[in-house]
Design an enzyme around this catalytic site. Sequence first.
Site, PDB file in Angstrom:
ATOM      1  CB  SER A  87      -0.784   0.159   1.232  1.00  0.00           C
ATOM      2  OG  SER A  87      -1.228   1.444   1.565  1.00  0.00           O
ATOM      3  CE1 TYR A  97      -4.247  -2.059   4.937  1.00  0.00           C
ATOM      4  CE2 TYR A  97      -3.068   0.489   4.739  1.00  0.00           C
ATOM      5  CZ  TYR A  97      -3.633  -0.885   3.712  1.00  0.00           C
ATOM      6  OH  TYR A  97      -4.314  -1.512   2.609  1.00  0.00           O
TER       7      TYR A  97
HETATM    8  N1  LIG Z   1      -8.704   0.324  -2.095  1.00  0.00           N
HETATM    9  C1  LIG Z   1      -7.738   0.970  -1.603  1.00  0.00           C
HETATM   10  O1  LIG Z   1      -7.168   2.566  -1.536  1.00  0.00           O
HETATM   11  C2  LIG Z   1      -6.355   0.893  -1.165  1.00  0.00           C
HETATM   12  C3  LIG Z   1      -4.793   1.305  -0.931  1.00  0.00           C
HETATM   13  C4  LIG Z   1      -3.510   0.661  -1.000  1.00  0.00           C
HETATM   14  C5  LIG Z   1      -3.866  -0.802  -0.931  1.00  0.00           C
HETATM   15  N2  LIG Z   1      -4.980  -1.798  -1.055  1.00  0.00           N
HETATM   16  C6  LIG Z   1      -5.046  -2.818  -0.885  1.00  0.00           C
HETATM   17  O2  LIG Z   1      -5.136  -3.360  -1.713  1.00  0.00           O
HETATM   18  C7  LIG Z   1      -5.926  -4.489  -2.050  1.00  0.00           C
HETATM   19  C8  LIG Z   1      -6.996  -5.135  -2.344  1.00  0.00           C
HETATM   20  O3  LIG Z   1      -7.859  -4.137  -1.450  1.00  0.00           O
HETATM   21  P1  LIG Z   1      -9.654  -3.422  -2.159  1.00  0.00           P
HETATM   22  O4  LIG Z   1      -9.331  -1.870  -2.742  1.00  0.00           O
HETATM   23  O5  LIG Z   1      -9.915  -4.921  -3.845  1.00  0.00           O
HETATM   24  O6  LIG Z   1     -10.426  -4.278  -1.674  1.00  0.00           O
HETATM   25  P2  LIG Z   1     -11.335  -4.508  -1.264  1.00  0.00           P
HETATM   26  O7  LIG Z   1     -12.199  -4.593  -0.021  1.00  0.00           O
HETATM   27  O8  LIG Z   1     -12.357  -4.384  -2.258  1.00  0.00           O
HETATM   28  O9  LIG Z   1     -11.306  -5.916  -2.369  1.00  0.00           O
HETATM   29  C9  LIG Z   1     -10.474  -6.826  -0.799  1.00  0.00           C
HETATM   30  C10 LIG Z   1     -11.102  -8.742  -0.384  1.00  0.00           C
HETATM   31  O10 LIG Z   1     -10.386  -8.789  -0.003  1.00  0.00           O
HETATM   32  C11 LIG Z   1     -10.699  -9.923   0.530  1.00  0.00           C
HETATM   33  N3  LIG Z   1     -11.080 -10.706   1.763  1.00  0.00           N
HETATM   34  C12 LIG Z   1     -10.770 -10.181   3.499  1.00  0.00           C
HETATM   35  N4  LIG Z   1     -10.313 -10.706   4.158  1.00  0.00           N
HETATM   36  C13 LIG Z   1     -10.363 -12.137   3.516  1.00  0.00           C
HETATM   37  C14 LIG Z   1      -8.832 -12.668   4.457  1.00  0.00           C
HETATM   38  N5  LIG Z   1      -9.066 -13.227   5.749  1.00  0.00           N
HETATM   39  N6  LIG Z   1      -8.912 -13.580   3.316  1.00  0.00           N
HETATM   40  C15 LIG Z   1      -9.586 -13.309   2.278  1.00  0.00           C
HETATM   41  N7  LIG Z   1      -9.595 -12.479   1.583  1.00  0.00           N
HETATM   42  C16 LIG Z   1     -10.377 -11.672   2.025  1.00  0.00           C
HETATM   43  C17 LIG Z   1     -12.134  -9.253   1.068  1.00  0.00           C
HETATM   44  O11 LIG Z   1     -13.884  -9.805   0.664  1.00  0.00           O
HETATM   45  C18 LIG Z   1     -12.573  -8.708  -0.094  1.00  0.00           C
HETATM   46  O12 LIG Z   1     -13.728  -8.747  -1.289  1.00  0.00           O
HETATM   47  C19 LIG Z   1      -6.080  -5.164  -0.144  1.00  0.00           C
HETATM   48  O13 LIG Z   1      -4.200  -5.564   0.218  1.00  0.00           O
HETATM   49  C20 LIG Z   1      -6.045  -3.337   0.175  1.00  0.00           C
HETATM   50  O14 LIG Z   1      -5.632  -3.264   1.649  1.00  0.00           O
HETATM   51  C21 LIG Z   1      -6.260  -0.788  -1.268  1.00  0.00           C
END
Ligand SMILES: NC(=O)c1ccc[n+]([C@@H]2O[C@H](COP(=O)([O-])OP(=O)(O)OC[C@H]3O[C@@H](n4cnc5c(N)ncnc54)[C@H](O)[C@@H]3O)[C@@H](O)[C@H]2O)c1
Length: 276
Positions: free
Chosen positions: A142, A155
């Site tokens: 991230s 986080y």
């Molecule tokens: N969206 C943002 O702004 C952002 C920014 C920086 C990093 N990220 C990272 O990107 C990645 C994806 O995030 P996203 O934005 O698609 O979020 P999202 O919430 O849309 O998707 C995350 C998915 O992970 C699944 N999940 C959660 N806990 C879980 C577990 N214990 N086992 C299996 N699956 C699990 C959820 O059910 C969901 O489907 C994450 O690692 C997040 O930290 C996101």
Amino acid sequence: MDGFVGKVAAVTGAGSGIGQALAIELARSGASLAISDIDTDGLADTEAQLTAIGAPFKTNLLDVADREAFAAYAEEVNDHFGKVNQIYNNAGISFYGDVEISQYKEIERVMNVDYWGVVHGTKAFLPHLIASGDGHVVNVSSAFGLFAVPGQAAYNSAKFAVRGFSEALFQEMALAGHPVRVTTVFPGGVTSAFLGNMTAAEELGDVDLTKNFDVRLWSTTPQKAARVILGGVRKKRPRVLIGPDIKILDLAVRLTGPRYQQLVPPLLRRFMKPIS
Ligand SMILES: NC(=O)c1ccc[n+]([C@@H]2O[C@H](COP(=O)([O-])OP(=O)(O)OC[C@H]3O[C@@H](n4cnc5c(N)ncnc54)[C@H](O)[C@@H]3O)[C@@H](O)[C@H]2O)c1
């Protein structure tokens, strides 16, 4: 020929956001998919889209924090497809709470999913990636894996750890001469369900975090994020930054060095609404 044709890719957290977009983009590019999540409805949605594309896929419910389940899952995917080329350790959760008020169980929950989930996925699939002769580990960190901000210690810890783990692995694979590349992904704001699902420290009670973490103005869509990630994978890049926000912030942190920590609190005091 596209670099993904005939490849087998496993994507965690594939029921939503970046993971779902990655699965769809990989399928469109000719890969076979192993998709997993803890969200049954989200997985069904991804399945419907993969079916429409006509890509071969396998679906599993998998909690990435469950080490034994992840190890068994990697064997199952390898047995099913006969090989695995790529693991996208993408599943993640967010959490808000200062260190002073965060409970151990809250910090551990974030580490178990966001850090240990990545370690489990990497270690479970690594032997198969090496055996494939053309492997790739893609670990999602991230912006908060590059710099820290208040309220995000749990986080930040998990995402800094993902960065260290993945960058060491990159070098180990090169030294060992293994045919496995490693890409660490650093998204800025992405318009997924992620921030809406953010939980807060129990001590804060029922707080509305959305107004403080509204990134719509400068965020990237999951589809665009997936395309940027796959572009980096295709080019075998060790590091992929997603979005203009993280590029600017990364530069600011590089320019100021450790002093960025002194600059953030007055800025937040000036511009951030109090959490209530
Ligand atoms: N969206 C943002 O702004 C952002 C920014 C920086 C990093 N990220 C990272 O990107 C990645 C994806 O995030 P996203 O934005 O698609 O979020 P999202 O919430 O849309 O998707 C995350 C998915 O992970 C699944 N999940 C959660 N806990 C879980 C577990 N214990 N086992 C299996 N699956 C699990 C959820 O059910 C969901 O489907 C994450 O690692 C997040 O930290 C996101």
